[in-house]
Design a protein around this motif. Structure first.
Motif, short mmCIF file in Angstrom:
data_model
loop_
_atom_site.label_atom_id
_atom_site.label_comp_id
_atom_site.label_asym_id
_atom_site.label_seq_id
_atom_site.Cartn_x
_atom_site.Cartn_y
_atom_site.Cartn_z
N ILE A 246 14.59 3.30 5.67
CA ILE A 246 13.78 3.61 4.50
C ILE A 246 12.43 4.16 4.95
N ALA A 247 12.09 5.35 4.46
CA ALA A 247 10.75 5.90 4.62
C ALA A 247 10.05 5.86 3.26
N VAL A 248 8.72 5.90 3.27
CA VAL A 248 7.97 5.72 2.03
C VAL A 248 6.87 6.78 1.93
N ILE A 249 6.73 7.34 0.72
CA ILE A 249 5.63 8.26 0.40
C ILE A 249 4.83 7.64 -0.74
N GLY A 250 3.51 7.63 -0.60
CA GLY A 250 2.65 7.18 -1.69
C GLY A 250 1.54 8.19 -1.91
N ARG A 251 1.37 8.61 -3.16
CA ARG A 251 0.35 9.59 -3.48
C ARG A 251 -0.72 8.98 -4.38
N SER A 252 -1.99 9.11 -3.98
CA SER A 252 -3.13 8.63 -4.77
C SER A 252 -2.95 7.14 -5.07
N LEU A 253 -2.81 6.75 -6.33
CA LEU A 253 -2.55 5.34 -6.65
C LEU A 253 -1.37 4.82 -5.85
N GLY A 254 -0.34 5.65 -5.73
CA GLY A 254 0.86 5.23 -5.01
C GLY A 254 0.63 4.94 -3.55
N SER A 255 -0.46 5.46 -2.98
CA SER A 255 -0.75 5.16 -1.58
C SER A 255 -1.07 3.68 -1.41
N GLY A 256 -1.70 3.09 -2.43
CA GLY A 256 -1.98 1.65 -2.36
C GLY A 256 -0.70 0.84 -2.41
N VAL A 257 0.23 1.26 -3.27
CA VAL A 257 1.52 0.58 -3.38
C VAL A 257 2.31 0.76 -2.09
N ALA A 258 2.32 1.98 -1.57
CA ALA A 258 3.08 2.27 -0.34
C ALA A 258 2.51 1.54 0.86
N THR A 259 1.17 1.45 0.94
CA THR A 259 0.55 0.74 2.06
C THR A 259 0.90 -0.74 2.02
N HIS A 260 0.85 -1.32 0.83
CA HIS A 260 1.26 -2.72 0.71
C HIS A 260 2.70 -2.89 1.18
N GLU B 186 10.56 3.05 8.18
CA GLU B 186 10.68 3.94 9.32
C GLU B 186 9.46 4.84 9.48
N ARG B 187 8.97 5.37 8.37
CA ARG B 187 7.76 6.19 8.37
C ARG B 187 7.05 6.05 7.04
N LEU B 188 5.75 6.36 7.07
CA LEU B 188 4.92 6.22 5.88
C LEU B 188 4.06 7.47 5.73
N VAL B 189 4.08 8.07 4.53
CA VAL B 189 3.22 9.20 4.22
C VAL B 189 2.25 8.76 3.13
N LEU B 190 0.96 8.98 3.35
CA LEU B 190 -0.07 8.66 2.37
C LEU B 190 -0.75 9.96 1.98
N VAL B 191 -0.64 10.30 0.70
CA VAL B 191 -1.21 11.55 0.19
C VAL B 191 -2.46 11.22 -0.63
N SER B 192 -3.60 11.76 -0.21
CA SER B 192 -4.88 11.48 -0.87
C SER B 192 -5.11 9.98 -1.04
N PRO B 193 -4.99 9.21 0.03
CA PRO B 193 -5.11 7.76 -0.12
C PRO B 193 -6.56 7.29 -0.15
N ALA B 194 -6.80 6.22 -0.88
CA ALA B 194 -8.11 5.57 -0.90
C ALA B 194 -8.08 4.36 0.02
N ALA B 195 -9.20 4.10 0.68
CA ALA B 195 -9.29 2.88 1.48
C ALA B 195 -9.23 1.66 0.57
N SER B 196 -9.88 1.76 -0.59
CA SER B 196 -9.81 0.71 -1.62
C SER B 196 -10.28 1.29 -2.93
N PHE B 197 -9.78 0.73 -4.03
CA PHE B 197 -10.24 1.16 -5.34
C PHE B 197 -11.63 0.60 -5.64
#
Length: 260
Positions: A132-146, A154-165
């Motif tokens: 399983i690989a994961v992509i999270g964009r914007s808000l989704g980057s927080g979900v994907a990082t968690h 296997e791999r993680l892509v973070l698109v426009s991720p925030a360090a924290s809200f």
């Protein structure tokens, strides 16, 4: 004169307190913008149980050995990704996740609930696919990082991720005590050390919603042997997905991850 000044100060304090209360009570309506159920989507519709909610997921190429989970932005209709993702990731099963309250999923969005739902989708996908690989964009980057910090991906892509809200909220509302008021913090920075998979951070050069500095701060907290960043020129927060570089960058990174 003194009593007038005191009255003005009291009135100002009451107005400020009222605005703080408004932000506290209404913050989720300012953060989440649920999309209606999509119709005539050329993908398989799944309903995945997540305790007190049912999560609607659009699945592409469900028979494939490996899978990609996609978590979108706070106003994104993930069904709109079907044509491009079907083409870019024809060798993978793709799960496009509708958050609670979005796209026919039941319930209401909140940070802890979205984390539980992501884990439920991951468990479902893991039962049907090898990696399983994961992509999270914007808000989704927080979900994907968690998810990447609590499950093996296997791999993680973070698109426009925030360090924290929390940091984003402070930038948007600098005159309010956002660190006290905020319910959903998506503190990806604190989870960065728990990520053990290779990570690609995609940044829009002209992003004014999640400024590049926020994304770079998160990237710097991830094991540097695992992470690489790529800035897409002339793109902003909303247009990054339309860039000619976007699809090839995702495909090159993710197809290198999972054995076919």
């Amino acid at each position: 004169m003194k009593s007038t000044l005191v009255s003005l100060l009291v009135a100002a304090a009451l107005v400020y307190a009222g605005l703080c209360l408004y932000l506290y009570l209404m913050q989720r309506s300012l953060m989440y913008f649920p999309t209606p159920p999509a119709r005539n989507v050329p993908a398989e519709r799944l309903s995945i149980n997540s305790g007190d909610a049912t999560v609607v997921v659009w699945r592409l190429h469900g028979e494939k050995r490996n899978a990609i989970l996609y978590f979108g932005g706070n106003a994104e209709d993930v069904a709109l990704n079907v044509p491009e993702f079907s083409d870019w990731f024809s060798q993978f099963a793709v799960y496009l996740v509708n958050y609670r309250g979005y796209g026919g999923s039941s319930g209401s969005p909140a940070e802890s609930a979205l984390y539980r739902d992501a884990e439920a989708v991951f468990e479902f996908a893991s039962a049907h696919h090898t990696g399983i690989a994961v992509i999270g964009r914007s808000l989704g980057s927080g979900v994907a990082t968690h998810l990447a910090s609590v499950r093996t991906v296997e791999r993680l892509v973070l698109v426009s991720p925030a360090a924290s809200f929390t940091a984003l909220a402070h930038e948007l509302y600098p005159f309010f005590p956002t660190s006290w008021l905020l319910k959903d913090r998506y503190d990806s920075l604190s989870r960065a050390g728990g990520i053990a998979a290779p990570v690609l951070v995609l940044i829009a050069e002209h992003d004014r919603i999640v400024r590049p500095g926020h994304s770079l701060k998160l990237a710097s907290a991830i094991d540097q042997s695992l992470v690489r960043t790529h800035t897409i020129a002339n793109a902003d927060h909303n247009s990054i997905g339309a860039s000619e570089e976007y699809g090839p960058a995702l495909r090159a990174f993710l197809t290198a991850a999972l054995p076919q």
